[in-house]
Design a protein around this motif. Sequence first.
Motif, PDB file in Angstrom:
ATOM      1  N   HIS A 157     -18.230  47.791  15.857  1.00 21.14           N
ATOM      2  CA  HIS A 157     -18.876  47.013  16.916  1.00 21.14           C
ATOM      3  C   HIS A 157     -17.961  45.880  17.379  1.00 21.14           C
ATOM      4  CE1 HIS A 157     -21.853  44.722  19.142  1.00 21.14           C
ATOM      5  NE2 HIS A 157     -21.578  43.674  18.383  1.00 21.14           N
ATOM      6  N   LEU A 158     -17.380  45.149  16.435  1.00 21.19           N
ATOM      7  CA  LEU A 158     -16.522  44.018  16.792  1.00 21.19           C
ATOM      8  C   LEU A 158     -15.233  44.497  17.455  1.00 21.19           C
ATOM      9  CD1 LEU A 158     -17.120  41.950  13.560  1.00 21.19           C
ATOM     10  CD2 LEU A 158     -17.856  41.327  15.870  1.00 21.19           C
ATOM     11  N   THR A 159     -14.727  45.629  17.032  1.00 19.93           N
ATOM     12  CA  THR A 159     -13.528  46.195  17.677  1.00 19.93           C
ATOM     13  C   THR A 159     -13.823  46.540  19.132  1.00 19.93           C
ATOM     14  OG1 THR A 159     -12.736  47.099  15.568  1.00 19.93           O
ATOM     15  CG2 THR A 159     -11.843  48.069  17.577  1.00 19.93           C
ATOM     16  N   ARG A 160     -14.999  47.104  19.386  1.00 21.31           N
ATOM     17  CA  ARG A 160     -15.377  47.426  20.773  1.00 21.31           C
ATOM     18  C   ARG A 160     -15.524  46.155  21.604  1.00 21.31           C
ATOM     19  NH1 ARG A 160     -18.494  51.476  18.197  1.00 21.31           N
ATOM     20  NH2 ARG A 160     -20.303  50.084  18.110  1.00 21.31           N
ATOM     21  N   GLN A 161     -16.035  45.086  20.987  1.00 26.24           N
ATOM     22  CA  GLN A 161     -16.160  43.821  21.729  1.00 26.24           C
ATOM     23  C   GLN A 161     -14.781  43.291  22.120  1.00 26.24           C
ATOM     24  OE1 GLN A 161     -19.343  44.252  22.404  1.00 26.24           O
ATOM     25  NE2 GLN A 161     -19.804  42.079  22.104  1.00 26.24           N
ATOM     26  N   ALA A 162     -13.841  43.350  21.189  1.00 25.27           N
ATOM     27  CA  ALA A 162     -12.490  42.892  21.503  1.00 25.27           C
ATOM     28  C   ALA A 162     -11.860  43.745  22.606  1.00 25.27           C
ATOM     29  CB  ALA A 162     -11.625  42.932  20.234  1.00 25.27           C
ATOM     30  N   ALA A 163     -12.047  45.063  22.496  1.00 25.61           N
ATOM     31  CA  ALA A 163     -11.480  45.968  23.511  1.00 25.61           C
ATOM     32  C   ALA A 163     -12.102  45.708  24.879  1.00 25.61           C
ATOM     33  CB  ALA A 163     -11.700  47.413  23.079  1.00 25.61           C
ATOM     34  N   ARG A 164     -13.401  45.455  24.903  1.00 24.48           N
ATOM     35  CA  ARG A 164     -14.098  45.191  26.174  1.00 24.48           C
ATOM     36  C   ARG A 164     -13.499  43.964  26.865  1.00 24.48           C
ATOM     37  NH1 ARG A 164     -17.963  41.598  27.044  1.00 24.48           N
ATOM     38  NH2 ARG A 164     -18.334  41.328  24.793  1.00 24.48           N
ATOM     39  N   LEU A 165     -13.274  42.896  26.100  1.00 20.93           N
ATOM     40  CA  LEU A 165     -12.732  41.678  26.704  1.00 20.93           C
ATOM     41  C   LEU A 165     -11.266  41.852  27.103  1.00 20.93           C
ATOM     42  CD1 LEU A 165     -14.328  38.772  24.627  1.00 20.93           C
ATOM     43  CD2 LEU A 165     -15.106  39.843  26.740  1.00 20.93           C
ATOM     44  N   ASN A 166     -10.506  42.562  26.292  1.00 24.46           N
ATOM     45  CA  ASN A 166      -9.105  42.798  26.651  1.00 24.46           C
ATOM     46  C   ASN A 166      -8.998  43.614  27.936  1.00 24.46           C
ATOM     47  OD1 ASN A 166      -7.640  41.395  24.656  1.00 24.46           O
ATOM     48  ND2 ASN A 166      -8.103  42.997  23.146  1.00 24.46           N
ATOM     49  N   THR A 167      -9.904  44.562  28.131  1.00 19.08           N
ATOM     50  CA  THR A 167      -9.923  45.340  29.379  1.00 19.08           C
ATOM     51  C   THR A 167     -10.197  44.431  30.569  1.00 19.08           C
ATOM     52  OG1 THR A 167     -10.671  47.323  28.214  1.00 19.08           O
ATOM     53  CG2 THR A 167     -11.049  47.230  30.594  1.00 19.08           C
ATOM     54  N   ARG A 168     -11.162  43.524  30.405  1.00 23.58           N
ATOM     55  CA  ARG A 168     -11.469  42.573  31.491  1.00 23.58           C
ATOM     56  C   ARG A 168     -10.273  41.680  31.782  1.00 23.58           C
ATOM     57  NH1 ARG A 168     -16.981  39.474  30.381  1.00 23.58           N
ATOM     58  NH2 ARG A 168     -16.244  38.457  32.302  1.00 23.58           N
ATOM     59  N   LEU A 169      -9.592  41.219  30.726  1.00 26.98           N
ATOM     60  CA  LEU A 169      -8.430  40.349  30.926  1.00 26.98           C
ATOM     61  C   LEU A 169      -7.311  41.093  31.645  1.00 26.98           C
ATOM     62  CD1 LEU A 169      -8.417  38.558  27.465  1.00 26.98           C
ATOM     63  CD2 LEU A 169      -8.754  37.439  29.683  1.00 26.98           C
ATOM     64  N   ASN A 170      -7.099  42.340  31.295  1.00 28.43           N
ATOM     65  CA  ASN A 170      -6.025  43.128  31.901  1.00 28.43           C
ATOM     66  C   ASN A 170      -6.295  43.387  33.389  1.00 28.43           C
ATOM     67  OD1 ASN A 170      -4.505  43.311  29.566  1.00 28.43           O
ATOM     68  ND2 ASN A 170      -5.527  45.202  28.891  1.00 28.43           N
ATOM     69  N   THR A 171      -7.540  43.552  33.749  1.00 24.65           N
ATOM     70  CA  THR A 171      -7.860  43.804  35.174  1.00 24.65           C
ATOM     71  C   THR A 171      -7.684  42.546  36.022  1.00 24.65           C
ATOM     72  OG1 THR A 171     -10.204  43.340  34.780  1.00 24.65           O
ATOM     73  CG2 THR A 171      -9.476  45.637  34.625  1.00 24.65           C
ATOM     74  N   ARG A 172      -7.702  41.369  35.363  1.00 29.82           N
ATOM     75  CA  ARG A 172      -7.539  40.113  36.089  1.00 29.82           C
ATOM     76  C   ARG A 172      -6.070  39.809  36.363  1.00 29.82           C
ATOM     77  NH1 ARG A 172     -11.461  35.595  33.291  1.00 29.82           N
ATOM     78  NH2 ARG A 172     -13.476  36.550  33.760  1.00 29.82           N
ATOM     79  N   ARG A 173      -5.193  40.320  35.534  1.00 26.98           N
ATOM     80  CA  ARG A 173      -3.762  39.972  35.645  1.00 26.98           C
ATOM     81  C   ARG A 173      -3.159  40.618  36.899  1.00 26.98           C
ATOM     82  NH1 ARG A 173      -3.130  41.302  29.408  1.00 26.98           N
ATOM     83  NH2 ARG A 173      -3.801  39.286  28.532  1.00 26.98           N
ATOM     84  N   PRO A 174      -2.309  39.869  37.601  1.00 25.97           N
ATOM     85  CA  PRO A 174      -1.656  40.465  38.795  1.00 25.97           C
ATOM     86  C   PRO A 174      -0.682  41.560  38.399  1.00 25.97           C
ATOM     87  CG  PRO A 174      -0.713  38.308  38.249  1.00 25.97           C
ATOM     88  CD  PRO A 174      -1.917  38.484  37.359  1.00 25.97           C
ATOM     89  N   ARG A 175      -0.594  42.573  39.191  1.00 27.74           N
ATOM     90  CA  ARG A 175       0.286  43.707  38.912  1.00 27.74           C
ATOM     91  C   ARG A 175       1.603  43.532  39.659  1.00 27.74           C
ATOM     92  NH1 ARG A 175      -2.471  47.681  36.336  1.00 27.74           N
ATOM     93  NH2 ARG A 175      -4.743  47.563  36.380  1.00 27.74           N
TER      94      ARG A 175
END
Length: 386
Positions: free
Chosen positions: A368-386
């Motif tokens: 469960h905690l691993t999925r929470q970390a992955a969820r937030l990392n996905t959100r952070l990655n989508t915010r970063r400029p490409r």
Amino acid sequence: MDEPLLRSLTPGVLGVLVRRGADFAAAEDAVQDALVEAFRVWPADGVPRDPKGWLVTVAWRKFLDATRADTARRRREDRVDVEPPPGPAPAADDTLQLYFLCAHPSLTASSAVALTLRAVGGLTTRQIAQAYLVPEATMAQRISRAKRTVSGVRFDRPGDVATVLRVLYLVFNEGYSGDVDLAAEAIRLTRQLAAAIDHPEVAGLLALMLLHHARRAARTAPDGSLVPLAEQDRTLWDTTAIAEGVEILQTALARDRLGEFQAQAAIAALHADALAAEETDWVQIVEWYDELAGLTDNPVVRLNRAVAVGEADGPRAGLAALSSVDPAVPRHAAVAAYLHECDGDLATAARLYAQAAREAPNLPERDHLTRQAARLNTRLNTRRPR
């Protein structure tokens, strides 16, 4: 064969033998022999009119036979070799003393739990071993050592109710594994204790168990993953168990002898009272955590209080409350991660969720905690400029 009947009679029969002078280990062996005899005889002859009396008589004879066979115990045999007259079993209930004996302070927590399940719960060594996921031989040794430890303890001193309750709560928190539902078993034993002793904390523990157990069906998704309280389908909660728990709690609180289990049950009742997560009365929950913190110096209470403060007064207030809790306390990183996420600091929250996953005590929580970390990392990655 009525196995539940035999299990319910086991502690009373064992208590009679111990009160008559048998040491605990020998008495427990004799009772187990009597249960085997019941399984052999009762299906053909029918359940006796006084099943407890039948078991007491057979167990006592088994005990005397074993004592006579041991020539080294001749002096002891002279003292106990008096066959009680036939008749109904004594009306006195020794179950309460048996609870105290099994929760003796000289025992480790794991030994006290195992002995309680064996002597009071009537479970077999195999069942207890399966529930705790250890080899049967290992559990047999643990129970044997526990029996030897309490064999010399006199059966005439008042016991510590708080110790008994802690043992039962340990049983409850083991939940379910193997073919024994330890949460349900703990509720059954606590009901039995509540019938034997009029104590508000016994009632408080029973209420707490019922209120927590009522949410069981909603705690996991079909794939086995954990479902946090705020995301649970509350239509799956057992409203009958909730109503019973609340009624028991209210009766206990009316006696104005507040204890930690009553306070915990009051918190659980407030969660159960909310039809949706956003309707939870977090202000009252914080107040009950303050009461609970005044009753016990348990750091886990302060950890959970920080979550409640964060919900009632905002995540920064929760983080301020968390700052006084030792980071070594289990699940500290998970709480910090949640509060940082609520405060909008996703990078810190993701890092803390990953740390919490590495420290998780079991696989479902780690996933469960691993999925929470992955969820937030996905959100952070989508915010970063490409």
